[in-house]
Design a protein around this motif. Structure first.
Motif, PDB file in Angstrom:
ATOM      1  N   TRP A 257       0.950  -1.138  -0.006  1.00 57.00           N
ATOM      2  CA  TRP A 257      -0.057   0.078  -0.175  1.00 57.00           C
ATOM      3  C   TRP A 257       0.825   1.452   0.141  1.00 57.00           C
ATOM      4  CZ3 TRP A 257      -0.163   3.799   3.612  1.00 57.00           C
ATOM      5  CH2 TRP A 257       0.310   3.565   5.016  1.00 57.00           C
ATOM      6  N   ARG A 258       2.152   1.143   0.156  1.00 62.50           N
ATOM      7  CA  ARG A 258       3.211   2.265   0.258  1.00 62.50           C
ATOM      8  C   ARG A 258       4.282   1.757  -0.586  1.00 62.50           C
ATOM      9  NH1 ARG A 258       4.460   3.432   6.445  1.00 62.50           N
ATOM     10  NH2 ARG A 258       4.764   1.131   7.040  1.00 62.50           N
ATOM     11  N   GLU A 259       4.979   2.435  -1.279  1.00 66.92           N
ATOM     12  CA  GLU A 259       6.379   1.844  -1.867  1.00 66.92           C
ATOM     13  C   GLU A 259       7.160   3.044  -2.342  1.00 66.92           C
ATOM     14  OE1 GLU A 259       7.309  -1.117  -2.631  1.00 66.92           O
ATOM     15  OE2 GLU A 259       5.504  -2.107  -2.451  1.00 66.92           O
ATOM     16  N   LEU A 260       8.584   2.897  -2.522  1.00 63.87           N
ATOM     17  CA  LEU A 260       9.042   4.046  -2.998  1.00 63.87           C
ATOM     18  C   LEU A 260       9.370   3.964  -4.626  1.00 63.87           C
ATOM     19  CD1 LEU A 260      12.482   3.700  -0.474  1.00 63.87           C
ATOM     20  CD2 LEU A 260      10.470   5.082  -0.526  1.00 63.87           C
ATOM     21  N   VAL A 261       9.273   5.070  -5.168  1.00 62.70           N
ATOM     22  CA  VAL A 261       9.086   4.948  -6.341  1.00 62.70           C
ATOM     23  C   VAL A 261      10.070   6.015  -7.133  1.00 62.70           C
ATOM     24  CG1 VAL A 261       6.617   4.400  -6.399  1.00 62.70           C
ATOM     25  CG2 VAL A 261       7.259   6.740  -6.781  1.00 62.70           C
ATOM     26  N   GLY A 262      10.388   6.230  -8.306  1.00 61.55           N
ATOM     27  CA  GLY A 262      11.177   7.051  -9.040  1.00 61.55           C
ATOM     28  C   GLY A 262      10.829   7.672 -10.147  1.00 61.55           C
ATOM     29  N   LEU A 263      11.207   8.745 -10.177  1.00 63.79           N
ATOM     30  CA  LEU A 263      10.711   9.528 -11.791  1.00 63.79           C
ATOM     31  C   LEU A 263      12.375   9.750 -12.357  1.00 63.79           C
ATOM     32  CD1 LEU A 263       8.358  12.189 -10.124  1.00 63.79           C
ATOM     33  CD2 LEU A 263       7.731  10.072 -11.706  1.00 63.79           C
ATOM     34  N   PRO A 264      12.629   8.869 -12.883  1.00 64.88           N
ATOM     35  CA  PRO A 264      14.031   8.855 -13.827  1.00 64.88           C
ATOM     36  C   PRO A 264      14.288  10.093 -14.510  1.00 64.88           C
ATOM     37  CG  PRO A 264      12.915   7.079 -14.359  1.00 64.88           C
ATOM     38  CD  PRO A 264      12.034   7.742 -13.340  1.00 64.88           C
ATOM     39  N   ALA A 265      13.476  10.733 -15.311  1.00 62.19           N
ATOM     40  CA  ALA A 265      13.986  11.727 -16.213  1.00 62.19           C
ATOM     41  C   ALA A 265      13.870  13.049 -15.449  1.00 62.19           C
ATOM     42  CB  ALA A 265      12.622  11.922 -16.965  1.00 62.19           C
ATOM     43  N   LEU A 266      13.533  12.911 -14.062  1.00 61.78           N
ATOM     44  CA  LEU A 266      13.878  13.914 -13.311  1.00 61.78           C
ATOM     45  C   LEU A 266      14.841  14.218 -12.260  1.00 61.78           C
ATOM     46  CD1 LEU A 266       9.982  14.831 -12.320  1.00 61.78           C
ATOM     47  CD2 LEU A 266      11.339  15.719 -14.426  1.00 61.78           C
ATOM     48  N   GLY A 267      15.481  12.821 -12.458  1.00 60.57           N
ATOM     49  CA  GLY A 267      16.622  12.490 -11.325  1.00 60.57           C
ATOM     50  C   GLY A 267      16.137  12.319  -9.918  1.00 60.57           C
ATOM     51  N   LEU A 268      15.004  12.045  -9.905  1.00 63.22           N
ATOM     52  CA  LEU A 268      14.358  11.576  -8.291  1.00 63.22           C
ATOM     53  C   LEU A 268      13.968   9.951  -8.443  1.00 63.22           C
ATOM     54  CD1 LEU A 268      11.800  14.445  -8.282  1.00 63.22           C
ATOM     55  CD2 LEU A 268      13.813  14.497  -7.267  1.00 63.22           C
TER      56      LEU A 268
ATOM     57  N   LYS B  14       3.395  14.212 -18.597  1.00 63.25           N
ATOM     58  CA  LYS B  14       3.847  13.009 -18.779  1.00 63.25           C
ATOM     59  C   LYS B  14       5.166  12.542 -18.709  1.00 63.25           C
ATOM     60  CE  LYS B  14       1.393  10.103 -21.903  1.00 63.25           C
ATOM     61  NZ  LYS B  14       0.760   9.516 -22.876  1.00 63.25           N
ATOM     62  N   THR B  15       5.519  11.796 -17.959  1.00 64.92           N
ATOM     63  CA  THR B  15       7.182  11.400 -17.681  1.00 64.92           C
ATOM     64  C   THR B  15       7.328   9.795 -17.470  1.00 64.92           C
ATOM     65  OG1 THR B  15       8.937  12.431 -16.600  1.00 64.92           O
ATOM     66  CG2 THR B  15       6.828  12.042 -15.241  1.00 64.92           C
ATOM     67  N   PRO B  16       8.402   9.420 -17.490  1.00 70.57           N
ATOM     68  CA  PRO B  16       8.566   8.018 -16.949  1.00 70.57           C
ATOM     69  C   PRO B  16       8.295   7.675 -15.562  1.00 70.57           C
ATOM     70  CG  PRO B  16      10.371   8.637 -18.605  1.00 70.57           C
ATOM     71  CD  PRO B  16       9.587   9.784 -18.373  1.00 70.57           C
ATOM     72  N   LEU B  17       7.872   6.989 -14.977  1.00 76.02           N
ATOM     73  CA  LEU B  17       7.661   6.280 -13.617  1.00 76.02           C
ATOM     74  C   LEU B  17       8.115   5.095 -13.544  1.00 76.02           C
ATOM     75  CD1 LEU B  17       6.178   6.729 -10.760  1.00 76.02           C
ATOM     76  CD2 LEU B  17       3.904   5.843 -11.722  1.00 76.02           C
ATOM     77  N   LYS B  18       8.986   4.996 -12.201  1.00 69.68           N
ATOM     78  CA  LYS B  18       9.576   3.447 -12.266  1.00 69.68           C
ATOM     79  C   LYS B  18       8.939   3.156 -10.850  1.00 69.68           C
ATOM     80  CE  LYS B  18      13.687   1.280 -11.817  1.00 69.68           C
ATOM     81  NZ  LYS B  18      13.321   0.185 -12.089  1.00 69.68           N
ATOM     82  N   ILE B  19       8.553   2.037 -10.695  1.00 64.21           N
ATOM     83  CA  ILE B  19       7.891   1.130  -9.411  1.00 64.21           C
ATOM     84  C   ILE B  19       8.315  -0.168  -9.784  1.00 64.21           C
ATOM     85  CG2 ILE B  19       5.975   0.605  -8.150  1.00 64.21           C
ATOM     86  CD1 ILE B  19       4.076   2.683  -9.675  1.00 64.21           C
ATOM     87  N   GLY B  20       9.180  -0.486  -8.707  1.00 67.22           N
ATOM     88  CA  GLY B  20       9.678  -2.081  -8.748  1.00 67.22           C
ATOM     89  C   GLY B  20      10.662  -2.088  -9.962  1.00 67.22           C
ATOM     90  N   ASN B  21      10.324  -3.151 -10.733  1.00 68.85           N
ATOM     91  CA  ASN B  21      11.075  -3.385 -11.953  1.00 68.85           C
ATOM     92  C   ASN B  21      10.316  -2.815 -13.214  1.00 68.85           C
ATOM     93  OD1 ASN B  21      13.118  -5.199 -10.453  1.00 68.85           O
ATOM     94  ND2 ASN B  21      11.593  -6.652 -10.359  1.00 68.85           N
ATOM     95  N   HIS B  22       9.288  -2.243 -12.797  1.00 72.83           N
ATOM     96  CA  HIS B  22       8.608  -1.293 -14.236  1.00 72.83           C
ATOM     97  C   HIS B  22       9.031  -0.236 -14.456  1.00 72.83           C
ATOM     98  CE1 HIS B  22       6.122  -5.059 -13.419  1.00 72.83           C
ATOM     99  NE2 HIS B  22       5.567  -5.155 -14.622  1.00 72.83           N
ATOM    100  N   GLU B  23       9.263   0.319 -15.465  1.00 71.95           N
ATOM    101  CA  GLU B  23       9.397   1.650 -15.797  1.00 71.95           C
ATOM    102  C   GLU B  23       8.691   2.149 -17.034  1.00 71.95           C
ATOM    103  OE1 GLU B  23      12.763   4.868 -17.483  1.00 71.95           O
ATOM    104  OE2 GLU B  23      13.313   3.513 -15.787  1.00 71.95           O
ATOM    105  N   PHE B  24       7.613   3.012 -17.033  1.00 76.52           N
ATOM    106  CA  PHE B  24       6.579   3.344 -17.986  1.00 76.52           C
ATOM    107  C   PHE B  24       6.258   4.723 -18.064  1.00 76.52           C
ATOM    108  CE2 PHE B  24       4.806   2.035 -14.080  1.00 76.52           C
ATOM    109  CZ  PHE B  24       3.674   2.582 -13.866  1.00 76.52           C
ATOM    110  N   LYS B  25       5.776   5.274 -19.036  1.00 76.90           N
ATOM    111  CA  LYS B  25       5.432   6.567 -19.195  1.00 76.90           C
ATOM    112  C   LYS B  25       4.154   6.616 -18.480  1.00 76.90           C
ATOM    113  CE  LYS B  25       8.014   9.087 -22.404  1.00 76.90           C
ATOM    114  NZ  LYS B  25       8.000  10.004 -23.347  1.00 76.90           N
ATOM    115  N   ALA B  26       4.000   7.899 -17.646  1.00 81.28           N
ATOM    116  CA  ALA B  26       2.690   7.917 -16.984  1.00 81.28           C
ATOM    117  C   ALA B  26       2.273   9.342 -16.784  1.00 81.28           C
ATOM    118  CB  ALA B  26       2.927   7.654 -15.381  1.00 81.28           C
ATOM    119  N   GLU B  27       0.879   9.391 -16.784  1.00 79.99           N
ATOM    120  CA  GLU B  27       0.304  11.012 -16.627  1.00 79.99           C
ATOM    121  C   GLU B  27       0.474  11.125 -15.251  1.00 79.99           C
ATOM    122  OE1 GLU B  27      -3.366  11.518 -18.643  1.00 79.99           O
ATOM    123  OE2 GLU B  27      -2.301  11.359 -20.906  1.00 79.99           O
TER     124      GLU B  27
END
Length: 149
Positions: free
Chosen positions: A11-22, A91-104
């Motif tokens: 229900w909570r996870e650490l995620v990333g926004l790789p294009a933003l360096g976060l 719209k920017t790439p979102l990384k959750i676990g092993n998945h990276e995909f473009k998300a709104e």
């Protein structure tokens, strides 16, 4: 052809926004919310030859990070308190676990919220299954979320 097996998230996870360096952004996984949102401040709208863009700022771990992303829309989004707010959507790439995909992602003032990011069901669909009894299932062991218990 075999369907890909969805990854299990808590229900909570650490995620990333790789294009933003976060990376390591604490996010609440919320199947009740349609839209993914990020605590950010819009700084500027501008156009390039290939479309509209937004420059925005995210205050993260005591530092201000500026990012640029494709400006998708301005939408009326109903918040958890029932109020509809006009929000910018990027719209920017979102990384959750092993998945990276473009998300709104809608940009919102989440300063009163415990999590700077909320992952809605549109981003989760066909990629993840939520185990609401657990947290940090996609987080590498030894990695922590600053300020979140």
């Amino acid at each position: 052809m075999k369907k890909p097996v969805p990854e299990i998230v808590g229900w909570r996870e650490l995620v990333g926004l790789p294009a933003l360096g976060l990376s390591r952004i604490p996010a609440k996984i919320d199947t009740g919310a349609r839209t993914t949102s990020l605590h950010a401040e819009v700084l500027e709208e501008f156009e390039r030859e290939d479309g509209k863009y937004l420059r925005f700022a995210v205050d993260w771990e005591g530092e201000r990070h500026e990012g640029i992303a494709i400006h998708v829309d301005v939408r009326g989004i109903t918040s958890s308190n029932g109020e509809t707010q006009k929000r910018y959507v990027i719209k920017t790439p979102l990384k959750i676990g092993n998945h990276e995909f473009k998300a709104e992602i809608s940009l919102a003032d989440r300063s009163d919220m415990k999590f700077p990011m909320l992952i809605g069901r549109t981003a989760l669909r066909r990629r993840f299954v939520v185990d609401s009894g657990h947290s940090w299932l996609t987080t590498p062991k030894g990695t922590t979320a600053k300020g979140i218990k």
